[in-house]
Design a protein around this motif. Structure first.
Motif, PDB file in Angstrom:
ATOM      1  N   LYS A 178      -7.572 -39.085 -25.645  1.00  0.00           N
ATOM      2  CA  LYS A 178      -8.714 -38.748 -27.366  1.00  0.00           C
ATOM      3  C   LYS A 178     -10.162 -39.004 -26.895  1.00  0.00           C
ATOM      4  O   LYS A 178     -11.209 -38.484 -27.908  1.00  0.00           O
ATOM      5  CB  LYS A 178      -8.995 -40.723 -27.975  1.00  0.00           C
ATOM      6  N   LEU A 179     -10.095 -39.741 -26.089  1.00  0.00           N
ATOM      7  CA  LEU A 179     -12.020 -39.640 -25.281  1.00  0.00           C
ATOM      8  C   LEU A 179     -11.832 -37.875 -25.109  1.00  0.00           C
ATOM      9  O   LEU A 179     -13.495 -37.506 -25.617  1.00  0.00           O
ATOM     10  CB  LEU A 179     -12.502 -39.617 -24.046  1.00  0.00           C
ATOM     11  N   LEU A 180     -11.960 -37.228 -24.867  1.00  0.00           N
ATOM     12  CA  LEU A 180     -12.276 -35.961 -24.466  1.00  0.00           C
ATOM     13  C   LEU A 180     -11.807 -34.908 -25.983  1.00  0.00           C
ATOM     14  O   LEU A 180     -13.133 -33.897 -26.542  1.00  0.00           O
ATOM     15  CB  LEU A 180     -10.588 -34.942 -23.535  1.00  0.00           C
ATOM     16  N   GLN A 181     -11.046 -35.614 -26.997  1.00  0.00           N
ATOM     17  CA  GLN A 181     -10.678 -34.709 -28.065  1.00  0.00           C
ATOM     18  C   GLN A 181     -11.842 -35.000 -28.700  1.00  0.00           C
ATOM     19  O   GLN A 181     -12.666 -34.344 -29.260  1.00  0.00           O
ATOM     20  CB  GLN A 181      -8.941 -35.139 -29.145  1.00  0.00           C
ATOM     21  N   ASN A 182     -12.757 -36.806 -28.858  1.00  0.00           N
ATOM     22  CA  ASN A 182     -13.873 -36.801 -29.887  1.00  0.00           C
ATOM     23  C   ASN A 182     -14.933 -36.776 -29.463  1.00  0.00           C
ATOM     24  O   ASN A 182     -15.675 -36.075 -29.857  1.00  0.00           O
ATOM     25  CB  ASN A 182     -13.566 -38.550 -29.025  1.00  0.00           C
ATOM     26  N   ALA A 183     -14.908 -35.858 -28.063  1.00  0.00           N
ATOM     27  CA  ALA A 183     -16.090 -34.589 -27.597  1.00  0.00           C
ATOM     28  C   ALA A 183     -15.890 -33.212 -27.642  1.00  0.00           C
ATOM     29  O   ALA A 183     -16.737 -32.413 -27.561  1.00  0.00           O
ATOM     30  CB  ALA A 183     -16.054 -34.490 -25.621  1.00  0.00           C
ATOM     31  N   LYS A 184     -15.276 -33.128 -28.593  1.00  0.00           N
ATOM     32  CA  LYS A 184     -14.841 -31.897 -29.151  1.00  0.00           C
ATOM     33  C   LYS A 184     -14.422 -30.646 -28.095  1.00  0.00           C
ATOM     34  O   LYS A 184     -14.538 -29.217 -27.625  1.00  0.00           O
ATOM     35  CB  LYS A 184     -15.919 -30.358 -29.874  1.00  0.00           C
ATOM     36  N   LEU A 185     -13.009 -31.310 -27.341  1.00  0.00           N
ATOM     37  CA  LEU A 185     -12.756 -29.878 -26.329  1.00  0.00           C
ATOM     38  C   LEU A 185     -11.386 -30.517 -26.875  1.00  0.00           C
ATOM     39  O   LEU A 185     -10.443 -31.437 -27.280  1.00  0.00           O
ATOM     40  CB  LEU A 185     -12.925 -30.568 -24.819  1.00  0.00           C
ATOM     41  N   ARG A 186     -10.098 -29.739 -26.516  1.00  0.00           N
ATOM     42  CA  ARG A 186      -9.055 -29.416 -26.563  1.00  0.00           C
ATOM     43  C   ARG A 186      -8.613 -29.093 -25.781  1.00  0.00           C
ATOM     44  O   ARG A 186      -8.158 -28.923 -24.127  1.00  0.00           O
ATOM     45  CB  ARG A 186      -9.289 -27.744 -26.972  1.00  0.00           C
ATOM     46  N   VAL A 187      -7.569 -31.090 -26.223  1.00  0.00           N
ATOM     47  CA  VAL A 187      -6.256 -30.811 -24.588  1.00  0.00           C
ATOM     48  C   VAL A 187      -5.031 -29.723 -23.919  1.00  0.00           C
ATOM     49  O   VAL A 187      -5.062 -29.104 -25.105  1.00  0.00           O
ATOM     50  CB  VAL A 187      -5.741 -32.130 -24.552  1.00  0.00           C
ATOM     51  N   ASN A 188      -5.499 -29.195 -23.040  1.00  0.00           N
ATOM     52  CA  ASN A 188      -4.406 -27.626 -22.754  1.00  0.00           C
ATOM     53  C   ASN A 188      -3.152 -29.084 -22.123  1.00  0.00           C
ATOM     54  O   ASN A 188      -2.474 -28.421 -22.685  1.00  0.00           O
ATOM     55  CB  ASN A 188      -5.084 -27.069 -21.964  1.00  0.00           C
ATOM     56  N   ILE A 189      -3.028 -29.374 -21.062  1.00  0.00           N
ATOM     57  CA  ILE A 189      -2.291 -30.127 -20.528  1.00  0.00           C
ATOM     58  C   ILE A 189      -2.695 -31.484 -20.324  1.00  0.00           C
ATOM     59  O   ILE A 189      -3.308 -31.976 -19.754  1.00  0.00           O
ATOM     60  CB  ILE A 189      -1.801 -29.128 -19.122  1.00  0.00           C
ATOM     61  N   SER A 190      -1.464 -31.807 -20.162  1.00  0.00           N
ATOM     62  CA  SER A 190      -1.984 -33.367 -19.237  1.00  0.00           C
ATOM     63  C   SER A 190      -0.204 -33.993 -18.652  1.00  0.00           C
ATOM     64  O   SER A 190       1.208 -33.955 -19.011  1.00  0.00           O
ATOM     65  CB  SER A 190      -1.204 -34.201 -20.778  1.00  0.00           C
ATOM     66  N   LEU A 191      -0.995 -33.944 -17.467  1.00  0.00           N
ATOM     67  CA  LEU A 191       0.118 -33.787 -16.356  1.00  0.00           C
ATOM     68  C   LEU A 191       0.475 -34.983 -15.680  1.00  0.00           C
ATOM     69  O   LEU A 191      -0.091 -35.356 -15.571  1.00  0.00           O
ATOM     70  CB  LEU A 191      -0.128 -32.845 -14.972  1.00  0.00           C
TER      71      LEU A 191
END
Length: 216
Positions: A178-191
């Motif tokens: 959510k922190l990254l998405q709120n910064a307008k980044l698109r989450v590609n993968i969560s390992l």
């Protein structure tokens, strides 16, 4: 050996910002303990020729040689809040003319917009004083199409590590996403993975870790 609360508090402070001879020893310990996480974080960035790399909190950066061997014409910048780590990293890596290290305040990233194509950080997020603002800073200095990878030990593991009660903010994967998405980044993968390590307090533990990679 079980550490006292005072010893745990001192260890936590050194993990946040290594200082003096004790800090150098902790940095060496962190290098060994975090080697697997750091290597997997580097791999997640898929480095290619000409990448400009920013690492947040590289410690003594003894892994820099491994990064620079992955592709041609790489440039690397490491930033840290520890003056002792900046000095140590410079000493260890003085042969690399395409690498530099900068002391920062931990709240802002002192570079222009869209300066880096790849950004990584391992086990620093617990110490971000203003997490969303710092995630915004990462997005600001990341180039369009660039990748940022954040590695950390999730709350489910950290809450059982004794020193983590002293000055650590704990996160689960969803919160970091959510922190990254709120910064307008698109989450590609969560390992998510696990490993056995000797902890910073000297005990063998099984710990989970997560690496979240996002794109601008």
């Amino acid at each position: 050996m079980k550490l006292t609360d005072t010893q745990l508090q001192q260890l936590a402070a050194q993990l946040r910002c290594p200082d003096g001879d004790g800090g150098l020893k902790v940095a060496e310990m962190m290098t060994a303990t975090n080697a697997n996480i750091i290597n997997k974080t580097i791999d997640s960035l898929q480095l290619t020729t000409g990448d400009t790399i920013l690492e947040i909190g590289p410690g003594n950066a003894s892994h820099l040689k491994d990064i620079l061997a992955l592709a041609d014409s790489l440039t690397y910048t490491g930033i840290d809040i520890s003056e002792a780590m900046i000095t140590e990293a410079q000493n260890i890596n003085k042969q690399f003319t395409n690498a530099s290290f900068t002391l920062t305040d931990g709240n802002s990233i002192p570079f222009g917009e869209s300066q880096f194509s790849k950004i990584l950080t391992a086990n620093t997020i617990y110490f971000w004083e203003h997490p969303q603002e710092y995630a915004n800073e990462i997005a600001r200095v990341l180039q369009p199409g660039g990748l940022a990878s954040i590695a950390f030990i999730p709350k489910s593991t950290m809450q059982h590590i004794p020193f983590a009660k002293f000055g650590f903010t704990l996160y689960d994967i969803e919160t970091v996403e959510k922190l990254l998405q709120n910064a307008k980044l698109r989450v590609n993968i969560s390992l998510s993975d696990s490993e056995f390590v000797i902890s910073n307090s000297g005990e063998q533990i099984k710990r989970e870790f997560a690496i979240i990679t996002a794109q601008k």
